[in-house]
Every structure is written in C-alpha cells, then in structure tokens.
Design an enzyme around this catalytic site. Structure first.
Site, PDB file in Angstrom:
ATOM      1  N   ASP A 200       0.845  -1.197   0.000  1.00  0.00           N
ATOM      2  CA  ASP A 200       0.000   0.000   0.000  1.00  0.00           C
ATOM      3  C   ASP A 200       0.879   1.245   0.000  1.00  0.00           C
ATOM      4  O   ASP A 200       1.537   1.554   0.995  1.00  0.00           O
ATOM      5  CB  ASP A 200      -0.908   0.011   1.237  1.00  0.00           C
TER       6      ASP A 200
ATOM      7  N   TYR B 163       3.315   9.719  -0.658  1.00  0.00           N
ATOM      8  CA  TYR B 163       4.372   9.109   0.161  1.00  0.00           C
ATOM      9  C   TYR B 163       5.749   9.290  -0.488  1.00  0.00           C
ATOM     10  O   TYR B 163       6.772   9.110   0.189  1.00  0.00           O
ATOM     11  CB  TYR B 163       4.132   7.611   0.400  1.00  0.00           C
TER      12      TYR B 163
ATOM     13  N   LYS C 179      -2.476   5.908  -4.488  1.00  0.00           N
ATOM     14  CA  LYS C 179      -3.556   6.863  -4.209  1.00  0.00           C
ATOM     15  C   LYS C 179      -3.239   8.220  -4.814  1.00  0.00           C
ATOM     16  O   LYS C 179      -2.076   8.647  -4.815  1.00  0.00           O
ATOM     17  CB  LYS C 179      -3.741   7.036  -2.688  1.00  0.00           C
TER      18      LYS C 179
ATOM     19  N   HIS D  71      -7.248   9.710  -2.366  1.00  0.00           N
ATOM     20  CA  HIS D  71      -6.618   9.620  -1.042  1.00  0.00           C
ATOM     21  C   HIS D  71      -7.465  10.297   0.050  1.00  0.00           C
ATOM     22  O   HIS D  71      -7.610   9.763   1.145  1.00  0.00           O
ATOM     23  CB  HIS D  71      -5.225  10.253  -1.120  1.00  0.00           C
TER      24      HIS D  71
ATOM     25  N   SER E   9       6.098  -1.394   9.041  1.00  0.00           N
ATOM     26  CA  SER E   9       7.249  -1.511   9.925  1.00  0.00           C
ATOM     27  C   SER E   9       8.516  -1.537   9.088  1.00  0.00           C
ATOM     28  O   SER E   9       8.526  -2.080   7.987  1.00  0.00           O
ATOM     29  CB  SER E   9       7.174  -2.783  10.775  1.00  0.00           C
TER      30      SER E   9
ATOM     31  N   ARG F  67       9.445  -7.334  13.314  1.00  0.00           N
ATOM     32  CA  ARG F  67       8.026  -6.949  13.317  1.00  0.00           C
ATOM     33  C   ARG F  67       7.363  -7.247  11.978  1.00  0.00           C
ATOM     34  O   ARG F  67       6.172  -7.572  11.926  1.00  0.00           O
ATOM     35  CB  ARG F  67       7.889  -5.459  13.640  1.00  0.00           C
TER      36      ARG F  67
ATOM     37  N   ASN G 222       4.053  -9.409  12.160  1.00  0.00           N
ATOM     38  CA  ASN G 222       2.761  -8.878  11.702  1.00  0.00           C
ATOM     39  C   ASN G 222       2.128  -9.756  10.620  1.00  0.00           C
ATOM     40  O   ASN G 222       0.926  -9.666  10.373  1.00  0.00           O
ATOM     41  CB  ASN G 222       2.933  -7.444  11.162  1.00  0.00           C
TER      42      ASN G 222
HETATM   43  P1  NDP Z   1       0.586   1.411  11.834  1.00  0.00           P
HETATM   44  O1  NDP Z   1      -0.633   1.339  12.693  1.00  0.00           O
HETATM   45  O2  NDP Z   1       0.816   0.377  10.804  1.00  0.00           O
HETATM   46  O3  NDP Z   1       1.843   1.492  12.826  1.00  0.00           O
HETATM   47  C1  NDP Z   1       3.149   1.653  12.374  1.00  0.00           C
HETATM   48  C2  NDP Z   1       4.027   1.944  13.586  1.00  0.00           C
HETATM   49  O4  NDP Z   1       3.954   0.850  14.497  1.00  0.00           O
HETATM   50  C3  NDP Z   1       5.484   2.132  13.253  1.00  0.00           C
HETATM   51  O5  NDP Z   1       5.982   3.105  14.153  1.00  0.00           O
HETATM   52  C4  NDP Z   1       6.108   0.778  13.550  1.00  0.00           C
HETATM   53  O6  NDP Z   1       7.450   0.937  13.974  1.00  0.00           O
HETATM   54  C5  NDP Z   1       5.240   0.272  14.677  1.00  0.00           C
HETATM   55  N1  NDP Z   1       5.041  -1.190  14.630  1.00  0.00           N
HETATM   56  C6  NDP Z   1       4.756  -1.936  13.536  1.00  0.00           C
HETATM   57  N2  NDP Z   1       4.622  -3.226  13.860  1.00  0.00           N
HETATM   58  C7  NDP Z   1       4.839  -3.319  15.186  1.00  0.00           C
HETATM   59  C8  NDP Z   1       4.857  -4.392  16.098  1.00  0.00           C
HETATM   60  N3  NDP Z   1       4.634  -5.645  15.680  1.00  0.00           N
HETATM   61  N4  NDP Z   1       5.117  -4.131  17.402  1.00  0.00           N
HETATM   62  C9  NDP Z   1       5.347  -2.873  17.821  1.00  0.00           C
HETATM   63  N5  NDP Z   1       5.343  -1.809  17.003  1.00  0.00           N
HETATM   64  C10 NDP Z   1       5.099  -2.018  15.691  1.00  0.00           C
HETATM   65  O7  NDP Z   1       0.600   2.889  11.205  1.00  0.00           O
HETATM   66  P2  NDP Z   1       0.625   3.544   9.763  1.00  0.00           P
HETATM   67  O8  NDP Z   1       0.129   4.922   9.974  1.00  0.00           O
HETATM   68  O9  NDP Z   1       1.892   3.364   9.078  1.00  0.00           O
HETATM   69  O10 NDP Z   1      -0.517   2.762   8.952  1.00  0.00           O
HETATM   70  C11 NDP Z   1      -0.255   1.630   8.137  1.00  0.00           C
HETATM   71  C12 NDP Z   1      -0.456   1.967   6.677  1.00  0.00           C
HETATM   72  O11 NDP Z   1      -1.759   2.504   6.455  1.00  0.00           O
HETATM   73  C13 NDP Z   1       0.469   3.066   6.153  1.00  0.00           C
HETATM   74  O12 NDP Z   1       1.811   2.638   5.975  1.00  0.00           O
HETATM   75  C14 NDP Z   1      -0.249   3.429   4.881  1.00  0.00           C
HETATM   76  O13 NDP Z   1      -0.016   2.447   3.899  1.00  0.00           O
HETATM   77  C15 NDP Z   1      -1.715   3.401   5.347  1.00  0.00           C
HETATM   78  N6  NDP Z   1      -2.188   4.741   5.771  1.00  0.00           N
HETATM   79  C16 NDP Z   1      -3.118   5.348   4.963  1.00  0.00           C
HETATM   80  C17 NDP Z   1      -3.616   6.587   5.277  1.00  0.00           C
HETATM   81  C18 NDP Z   1      -4.631   7.201   4.393  1.00  0.00           C
HETATM   82  O14 NDP Z   1      -4.945   8.386   4.553  1.00  0.00           O
HETATM   83  N7  NDP Z   1      -5.200   6.490   3.449  1.00  0.00           N
HETATM   84  C19 NDP Z   1      -3.160   7.331   6.470  1.00  0.00           C
HETATM   85  C20 NDP Z   1      -2.190   6.582   7.278  1.00  0.00           C
HETATM   86  C21 NDP Z   1      -1.755   5.340   6.925  1.00  0.00           C
HETATM   87  P3  NDP Z   1       8.767   0.481  13.119  1.00  0.00           P
HETATM   88  O15 NDP Z   1       8.509   0.817  11.675  1.00  0.00           O
HETATM   89  O16 NDP Z   1       9.838   1.303  13.733  1.00  0.00           O
HETATM   90  O17 NDP Z   1       8.925  -0.995  13.361  1.00  0.00           O
END
Ligand code: NDP
Length: 287
Positions: A51, A56, A81, A114, A239, A244, A248
């Site tokens: 995604d 981005y 998007k 988006h 991540s 992770r 996940n």
């Molecule tokens: P997430 O809810 O996926 O969380 C990501 C965060 O959680 C990062 O800081 C990551 O850290 C941490 N994390 C990931 N896995 C774990 C785990 N198993 N244990 C502990 N911490 C963890 O947030 P996002 O906002 O990134 O949402 C996911 C996706 O949704 C985005 O990447 C995007 O594709 C989409 N999105 C779409 C939006 C829209 O407007 N359409 C808006 C926001 C997101 P680290 O990377 O350091 O491991």
C-alpha cells in the site's frame, strides 16, 4: 515461544469481481531510500500486497523492490492513491500516468482517491471519482476506490455516479472503530481497509490487549491485527523492523474467541480515539 509459520494470507472478493490479499504492507512514512529494502523484506516474508501513495514519495522504490523480487507482477497486489493536489480531472490523468511510470508497471491493482477534500475544489470529488473510472475502463487500474470518505461522501457518490467504490480506506483501530463508515461500507459492498491498524503503536500497551496477548502467547500487535482480520478488515501494518515485519504477517494460525473480539471492540473511544485528520475538514494540499 510461538514459531512463525507460512499459513497463506486469505483473499477477499471485491465488488468488481477481483480479489485482494487481506493482509498487506504499508509504506507511509518510510523514506524513499529505505523503501526498497523494507518492501523486499516484506516480499521475502510472504506479503503480496503493498500500500503506497503518490504523496508518500516512494512509489518508484516500491516498483524497484517488486521487480527485484523476481515475483511475477501478477502475484503482487499494488495500491496507490491520488495526490491531494491533483483532483481536477486533467491533473488526475497526469498524476495517474506518473504513478504507473514511477512503479514501472502498466497497471495498479487498486487506485484510490486519497482524501475527499470536501472543503477544496468547490466540494467536487464527483468529477475526480468519474475520472478514476476511466482508468479502470482502460485496464490501467484493475480496481478503484476511495480513502477517508465519510458516509455523506459515499452517499453522494451513490447518488451521482454509476460505480460503487471497491474499498474505502479509513482510520480504524481499537480506539477508533469508525463504526458508521464501516457499517455503510458493509451494507453497500464496499470493503473497509483499516489504516493505522495498530494506531501507530498507541494501542499496543492497552491492558485489555496485553492481557489477551499474554494469555495466547502472542504479541499485542498480532492480537490487534487478528482482531481486524476477524472483522473482515483489510490491513497493511507498516514496519521497518525486520522482526516486526515477520510478526505482523504471522497471524493466520490462531483465532480470537468472540469474548476477546468483544473486549477489544469495547475499547472504542469514538472521535477521541482518532489520531489523524478528520476527513470532513482535512484540506492539506502539499507542495
Ligand atoms: P501502523 O498502525 O501500521 O503502525 C506503524 C508503527 O507501528 C510504526 O511506528 C512501527 O514501527 C510500529 N510497529 C509496527 N509493527 C509493530 C509491532 N509488531 N510491534 C510494535 N510496534 C510495531 O501505522 P501507519 O500509519 O503506518 O498505517 C499503516 C499503513 O496505512 C500506512 O503505511 C499506509 O499504507 C496506510 N495509511 C493510509 C492513510 C490514508 O490516509 N489512506 C493514512 C495513514 C496510513 P517500526 O517501523 O519502527 O517498526
């Protein structure tokens, strides 16, 4: 300690006859220079759904990683998007062509508006939606949908357009169930994609979630992602941490009991749980 397995990721049917892997990998806030590496790691683990978005700034690196994987393009589901700056039809056409160019692909599996941006463009997201239909008609977008659409936005598309979005990608996690939007989608054949599925980590320390995780010998993130899967949501946790990325993906060999699903549902804080912008007022047009 639980050991990772390779249970396949389920696919869900979309209202246009296509299918989508229910679990993917999100690349929001991954620097372009780190993106190919992260996406390669995800593809290696078995993710087959990425995604991304024009805003981005990392579509090119997603495309590079998919090509470098040696997988057939047809075996990876790629979503992008539309840029908030490009809602006018002529701009949307140019922007979409730029997405395909950056990805180095003749098509995307799914292309979304988006944000509805109802306070911009004279409130017109209808002509934008009609323009996305052109991309699907000519095969360059296999499926099309929207993101961050509220119920009134979806109702307007239903009233003024021929085609129902395949998905609506919205903020949804245990602190924001986003119930009305999700329920509208379920009633109208629109799949819910849950963005920030673990609320960027904010829900992982919740005692209700950690208690379930401890009891099942799973991580809090796995419990929350599993909760989404059992609700029928499409998720793509982000991540850049290799362990992770594996964790996940490893959520298909256990199940939450109904009482655990209900307990997590009970964490909903309504609007207070929202972490991102509200779609009705979000009006950011970067650049
Ligand atoms: P997430 O809810 O996926 O969380 C990501 C965060 O959680 C990062 O800081 C990551 O850290 C941490 N994390 C990931 N896995 C774990 C785990 N198993 N244990 C502990 N911490 C963890 O947030 P996002 O906002 O990134 O949402 C996911 C996706 O949704 C985005 O990447 C995007 O594709 C989409 N999105 C779409 C939006 C829209 O407007 N359409 C808006 C926001 C997101 P680290 O990377 O350091 O491991």
């Amino acid at each position: 300690m639980h050991h990772a397995t390779t249970t396949p990721v389920p696919t869900l049917a979309l209202n246009d006859g296509r299918t989508i892997p229910q679990l993917g990998f999100g690349v929001f806030q991954i620097d372009p220079q780190d993106t190919a590496h992260a996406v390669s790691a995800a593809l290696e683990v078995g993710y087959r759904h990425i995604d991304t978005a024009q805003m981005y700034g990392n579509e090119r690196e997603v495309g590079e990683a998919v090509r470098a994987s040696g997988l057939d393009r047809a075996d990876v589901f790629i979503t992008s998007k539309l840029h908030n700056r490009c809602h006018r039809p002529a701009d949307a056409r140019r922007a979409f062509a730029a997405t395909l160019d950056a990805l180095g692909s003749e098509y995307v599996d799914l292309f979304l508006i988006h944000w509805p941006l109802p306070t911009l463009y004279d409130g017109d997201f209808v002509s934008t939606w009609n323009t996305l239909q052109e991309f699907q008609a000519d095969g360059r977008a296999q499926s099309i949908g929207v993101s961050n659409f509220q119920v009134d936005h979806l109702q307007r598309l239903a009233a003024e357009c021929d085609l129902t979005p395949a998905v609506n990608q919205i903020e949804l996690h245990p602190y924001l169930l986003n119930h009305d939007v999700d329920a509208y989608g379920q009633a109208h054949g629109i799949r819910t994609q849950a963005w920030s599925p673990i609320a960027q980590g904010h829900v992982l320390g919740d005692p209700v979630i950690t208690a379930i995780a401890d009891r099942l010998g799973r991580s809090p993130a796995q419990v929350v992602l599993r909760w989404h899967i059992q609700h029928g949501n499409i998720v793509f946790p982000k991540s850049t941490t290799p362990a992770r990325i594996i964790e996940n993906h490893d959520i298909f060999d256990f199940e939450l009991e109904p009482h655990d699903v209900n307990a997590i549902d009970g964490l909903d804080r309504g609007e207070a749980g929202r972490t991102g912008p509200h779609p009705a007022t979000m009006a950011v047009v970067p650049g």
